[in-house]
Design an enzyme around this catalytic site. Structure first.
Site, PDB file in Angstrom:
ATOM      1  N   GLY A   8      -4.837 -81.756 -66.332  1.00 31.83           N
ATOM      2  CA  GLY A   8      -3.955 -82.784 -66.880  1.00 31.83           C
ATOM      3  C   GLY A   8      -4.545 -84.158 -66.644  1.00 31.83           C
ATOM      4  N   SER A   9      -5.879 -84.219 -66.609  1.00 36.04           N
ATOM      5  CA  SER A   9      -6.599 -85.410 -66.130  1.00 36.04           C
ATOM      6  C   SER A   9      -6.419 -86.652 -67.005  1.00 36.04           C
ATOM      7  CB  SER A   9      -8.091 -85.101 -66.014  1.00 36.04           C
ATOM      8  OG  SER A   9      -8.591 -84.702 -67.272  1.00 36.04           O
ATOM      9  N   ARG A  12      -0.437 -89.157 -67.594  1.00 32.09           N
ATOM     10  CA  ARG A  12       0.020 -90.285 -66.767  1.00 32.09           C
ATOM     11  C   ARG A  12      -0.289 -90.036 -65.292  1.00 32.09           C
ATOM     12  NH1 ARG A  12       4.228 -90.192 -70.972  1.00 32.09           N
ATOM     13  NH2 ARG A  12       4.695 -88.145 -70.136  1.00 32.09           N
ATOM     14  N   ASP A  34      -8.404 -81.643 -69.275  1.00 32.74           N
ATOM     15  CA  ASP A  34      -7.143 -81.836 -69.989  1.00 32.74           C
ATOM     16  C   ASP A  34      -7.022 -80.742 -71.051  1.00 32.74           C
ATOM     17  OD1 ASP A  34      -5.123 -84.326 -69.738  1.00 32.74           O
ATOM     18  OD2 ASP A  34      -4.988 -83.461 -71.746  1.00 32.74           O
ATOM     19  N   ASP A  38     -13.226 -77.686 -72.002  1.00 34.81           N
ATOM     20  CA  ASP A  38     -13.937 -76.567 -71.370  1.00 34.81           C
ATOM     21  C   ASP A  38     -13.577 -76.543 -69.879  1.00 34.81           C
ATOM     22  OD1 ASP A  38     -15.799 -74.670 -70.576  1.00 34.81           O
ATOM     23  OD2 ASP A  38     -17.345 -76.196 -70.286  1.00 34.81           O
ATOM     24  N   THR A  75       3.417 -80.327 -61.195  1.00 35.07           N
ATOM     25  CA  THR A  75       4.105 -80.023 -62.454  1.00 35.07           C
ATOM     26  C   THR A  75       5.447 -79.367 -62.152  1.00 35.07           C
ATOM     27  OG1 THR A  75       1.949 -79.659 -63.437  1.00 35.07           O
ATOM     28  CG2 THR A  75       3.842 -78.842 -64.672  1.00 35.07           C
ATOM     29  N   HIS A 131      14.557 -91.459 -65.970  1.00 35.32           N
ATOM     30  CA  HIS A 131      13.101 -91.411 -66.128  1.00 35.32           C
ATOM     31  C   HIS A 131      12.655 -92.106 -67.415  1.00 35.32           C
ATOM     32  CE1 HIS A 131      13.204 -88.330 -62.966  1.00 35.32           C
ATOM     33  NE2 HIS A 131      11.899 -88.523 -62.850  1.00 35.32           N
ATOM     34  N   LYS A 135       9.055 -88.171 -70.640  1.00 36.77           N
ATOM     35  CA  LYS A 135       9.190 -86.990 -69.777  1.00 36.77           C
ATOM     36  C   LYS A 135       9.592 -85.761 -70.580  1.00 36.77           C
ATOM     37  CE  LYS A 135      11.304 -85.425 -65.473  1.00 36.77           C
ATOM     38  NZ  LYS A 135      10.059 -84.734 -65.107  1.00 36.77           N
TER      39      LYS A 135
HETATM   40  N1  LIG Z   1       5.652 -83.789 -58.277  1.00 40.47           N
HETATM   41  C1  LIG Z   1       5.588 -85.097 -58.546  1.00 40.47           C
HETATM   42  O1  LIG Z   1       5.596 -85.958 -57.632  1.00 40.47           O
HETATM   43  C2  LIG Z   1       5.480 -85.540 -59.961  1.00 40.47           C
HETATM   44  C3  LIG Z   1       5.525 -84.610 -60.943  1.00 40.47           C
HETATM   45  N2  LIG Z   1       5.364 -84.969 -62.240  1.00 40.47           N
HETATM   46  C4  LIG Z   1       5.321 -83.871 -63.193  1.00 40.47           C
HETATM   47  O2  LIG Z   1       3.959 -83.708 -63.608  1.00 40.47           O
HETATM   48  C5  LIG Z   1       3.934 -83.201 -64.942  1.00 40.47           C
HETATM   49  C6  LIG Z   1       3.046 -84.106 -65.791  1.00 40.47           C
HETATM   50  O3  LIG Z   1       3.656 -85.384 -65.895  1.00 40.47           O
HETATM   51  P1  LIG Z   1       2.930 -86.562 -66.690  1.00 40.47           P
HETATM   52  O4  LIG Z   1       1.591 -86.826 -66.104  1.00 40.47           O
HETATM   53  O5  LIG Z   1       3.917 -87.655 -66.792  1.00 40.47           O
HETATM   54  O6  LIG Z   1       2.735 -85.876 -68.127  1.00 40.47           O
HETATM   55  P2  LIG Z   1       1.666 -86.253 -69.265  1.00 40.47           P
HETATM   56  O7  LIG Z   1       2.187 -85.636 -70.518  1.00 40.47           O
HETATM   57  O8  LIG Z   1       1.362 -87.710 -69.242  1.00 40.47           O
HETATM   58  O9  LIG Z   1       0.333 -85.494 -68.800  1.00 40.47           O
HETATM   59  C7  LIG Z   1       0.150 -84.108 -68.852  1.00 40.47           C
HETATM   60  C8  LIG Z   1      -1.264 -83.889 -69.341  1.00 40.47           C
HETATM   61  O10 LIG Z   1      -1.592 -82.502 -69.188  1.00 40.47           O
HETATM   62  C9  LIG Z   1      -2.260 -82.083 -70.362  1.00 40.47           C
HETATM   63  N3  LIG Z   1      -2.167 -80.626 -70.441  1.00 40.47           N
HETATM   64  C10 LIG Z   1      -1.204 -79.854 -71.007  1.00 40.47           C
HETATM   65  N4  LIG Z   1      -1.521 -78.546 -70.846  1.00 40.47           N
HETATM   66  C11 LIG Z   1      -2.695 -78.514 -70.175  1.00 40.47           C
HETATM   67  C12 LIG Z   1      -3.509 -77.446 -69.707  1.00 40.47           C
HETATM   68  N5  LIG Z   1      -3.203 -76.162 -69.900  1.00 40.47           N
HETATM   69  N6  LIG Z   1      -4.668 -77.765 -69.051  1.00 40.47           N
HETATM   70  C13 LIG Z   1      -5.023 -79.050 -68.836  1.00 40.47           C
HETATM   71  N7  LIG Z   1      -4.271 -80.103 -69.265  1.00 40.47           N
HETATM   72  C14 LIG Z   1      -3.117 -79.822 -69.914  1.00 40.47           C
HETATM   73  C15 LIG Z   1      -1.531 -82.825 -71.454  1.00 40.47           C
HETATM   74  O11 LIG Z   1      -2.285 -82.814 -72.661  1.00 40.47           O
HETATM   75  P3  LIG Z   1      -1.453 -82.890 -74.067  1.00 40.47           P
HETATM   76  O12 LIG Z   1      -0.675 -84.154 -73.995  1.00 40.47           O
HETATM   77  O13 LIG Z   1      -2.536 -82.862 -75.088  1.00 40.47           O
HETATM   78  O14 LIG Z   1      -0.572 -81.662 -74.077  1.00 40.47           O
HETATM   79  C16 LIG Z   1      -1.438 -84.220 -70.828  1.00 40.47           C
HETATM   80  O15 LIG Z   1      -2.609 -84.967 -71.008  1.00 40.47           O
HETATM   81  C17 LIG Z   1       5.392 -83.123 -65.378  1.00 40.47           C
HETATM   82  O16 LIG Z   1       5.885 -81.817 -65.144  1.00 40.47           O
HETATM   83  C18 LIG Z   1       6.086 -84.121 -64.463  1.00 40.47           C
HETATM   84  O17 LIG Z   1       7.439 -83.860 -64.283  1.00 40.47           O
HETATM   85  C19 LIG Z   1       5.209 -86.270 -62.593  1.00 40.47           C
HETATM   86  C20 LIG Z   1       5.204 -87.251 -61.656  1.00 40.47           C
HETATM   87  C21 LIG Z   1       5.323 -86.970 -60.241  1.00 40.47           C
HETATM   88  O1  LIG Z   2       7.928 -86.685 -65.051  1.00 40.02           O
HETATM   89  C1  LIG Z   2       7.950 -87.554 -64.149  1.00 40.02           C
HETATM   90  O2  LIG Z   2       7.627 -88.729 -64.346  1.00 40.02           O
HETATM   91  C2  LIG Z   2       8.352 -87.127 -62.803  1.00 40.02           C
HETATM   92  N1  LIG Z   2       8.524 -85.875 -62.565  1.00 40.02           N
HETATM   93  C3  LIG Z   2       8.939 -85.285 -61.338  1.00 40.02           C
HETATM   94  C4  LIG Z   2      10.313 -84.685 -61.509  1.00 40.02           C
HETATM   95  O3  LIG Z   2      10.611 -84.115 -62.565  1.00 40.02           O
HETATM   96  O4  LIG Z   2      11.093 -84.728 -60.560  1.00 40.02           O
HETATM   97  C5  LIG Z   2       8.836 -86.250 -60.180  1.00 40.02           C
HETATM   98  C6  LIG Z   2       9.226 -87.657 -60.517  1.00 40.02           C
HETATM   99  O5  LIG Z   2      10.589 -87.688 -60.741  1.00 40.02           O
HETATM  100  C7  LIG Z   2       8.447 -88.154 -61.734  1.00 40.02           C
END
Ligand SMILES: NC(=O)C1=CN([C@@H]2O[C@H](COP(=O)(O)OP(=O)(O)OC[C@H]3O[C@@H](n4cnc5c(N)ncnc54)[C@H](OP(=O)(O)O)[C@@H]3O)[C@@H](O)[C@H]2O)C=CC1
Ligand SMILES: O=C(O)C1=N[C@H](C(=O)O)C[C@H](O)C1
Length: 247
Positions: A8-9, A12, A34, A38, A75, A131, A135
């Site tokens: 997911g590089s 966000r 991402d 590959d 995630t 949020h 999201k």
């Molecule tokens: N635990 C914590 O503290 C936090 C958790 N989160 C969680 O993290 C997750 C990601 O959030 P966020 O970064 O905002 O989301 P984003 O949509 O910004 O980023 C996710 C990325 O992962 C890519 N992706 C999807 N499937 C794959 C895969 N199989 N392999 C590699 N990359 C993939 C997406 O590509 P594409 O868009 O092309 O699908 C996208 O670039 C969410 O579930 C969120 O709730 C977020 C913040 C904090």
């Molecule tokens: O998607 C987000 O942004 C976040 N996801 C996590 C969640 O679903 O609890 C953590 C944080 O709230 C940010």
């Protein structure tokens, strides 16, 4: 040096994790993957960090367990069934660590623990999570986990999870959803990052416990802590509190 691969590089969170890993003197970023990329570089990683999507995280995690790579997972989407599936993959004598945290923010972890601690002392409790509109899931993983902790604390004290509610007529969704019996409401609003309020009410007084993540940098100390310690915790560990000395 710990070799780290980020899934997911370009997202966000993933982009922020790549930056934090690059800046850490004891970590080496060996793979930035991402969707559609590959994945061969992942085999070089000691630890895989996953911030992708609830629909894809299980496949990633299964690959990591089968290939002996430790995982740190932010995630969302981990309910009891998913956690049981992961435990099944790991087996009775795990050789890798899987670390799953619904929220890597230290203040968010404290908010959850404070809410669970306070919950038995009030008649009513409801959770509002707020949020950014990008999201994918609702309610948030944090809200789900908070509701589970609050519910368990109230049940242990012999209380109903939520409290009284005389509503007999409502539009669909007006009273939110329920997680482990606790009402949970989700707001999506431009300008927000990640926020949550736990509302507690009793006779003549209320308590609101609020947490705000104002920047995704807030999650990085927790992510790096988990990356550094996941290899010492073989099997499945849930929640950043497992790595913090909270007394
Ligand atoms: N635990 C914590 O503290 C936090 C958790 N989160 C969680 O993290 C997750 C990601 O959030 P966020 O970064 O905002 O989301 P984003 O949509 O910004 O980023 C996710 C990325 O992962 C890519 N992706 C999807 N499937 C794959 C895969 N199989 N392999 C590699 N990359 C993939 C997406 O590509 P594409 O868009 O092309 O699908 C996208 O670039 C969410 O579930 C969120 O709730 C977020 C913040 C904090
Ligand atoms: O998607 C987000 O942004 C976040 N996801 C996590 C969640 O679903 O609890 C953590 C944080 O709230 C940010």
């Amino acid at each position: 040096m710990i070799a780290v691969g980020v899934l997911g590089s370009r997202g966000r969170m993933g982009a922020e994790v790549c930056r934090a890993v690059r800046e850490a003197p004891d970590l080496e970023l060996v793979a930035e993957i991402d969707a559609g990329d590959d994945r061969s570089g992942l085999a070089k990683a000691d630890v895989l960090v996953d911030f992708t999507h609830p629909d894809t995280v299980m496949d990633n995690l299964r690959w990591a367990v089968e290939n002996g790579v430790h995982s740190v997972v932010g995630t969302t989407g981990f309910d009891d069934d998913r956690l049981a599936t992961v435990r099944g993959w790991l087996g009775p004598d795990p050789s890798v660590g899987v670390f799953v945290a619904p929220n890597f923010g230290i203040a968010a972890v404290l908010m959850m623990l404070f809410a669970a601690r306070a919950a038995p002392y009030f008649e009513s409790v409801e959770i509002v999570e707020l949020h950014h509109p990008g999201k994918a899931d609702a309610p948030s993983g944090t809200a789900r986990r908070t509701a589970e902790l609050v519910s368990a604390a109230r049940r242990a004290a012999g209380q109903d999870p939520a409290g009284p509610d005389a509503t007999t007529s409502a539009l669909d969704g007006a009273r939110g959803t329920r997680v482990a019996g606790v009402p949970v409401h989700a707001v999506r609003l431009g300008g927000l990052v990640a926020h949550q309020e736990v509302l507690l009410g009793g006779s003549g007084e209320t308590l609101t416990i609020r947490h705000d993540s104002l920047d995704r940098a807030s999650f990085m100390p927790g992510v790096l802590l988990a990356v550094r310690h996941v290899a010492d915790h073989l099997g499945l560990t849930v929640g950043l509190e497992a790595l913090l000395d909270l007394g």
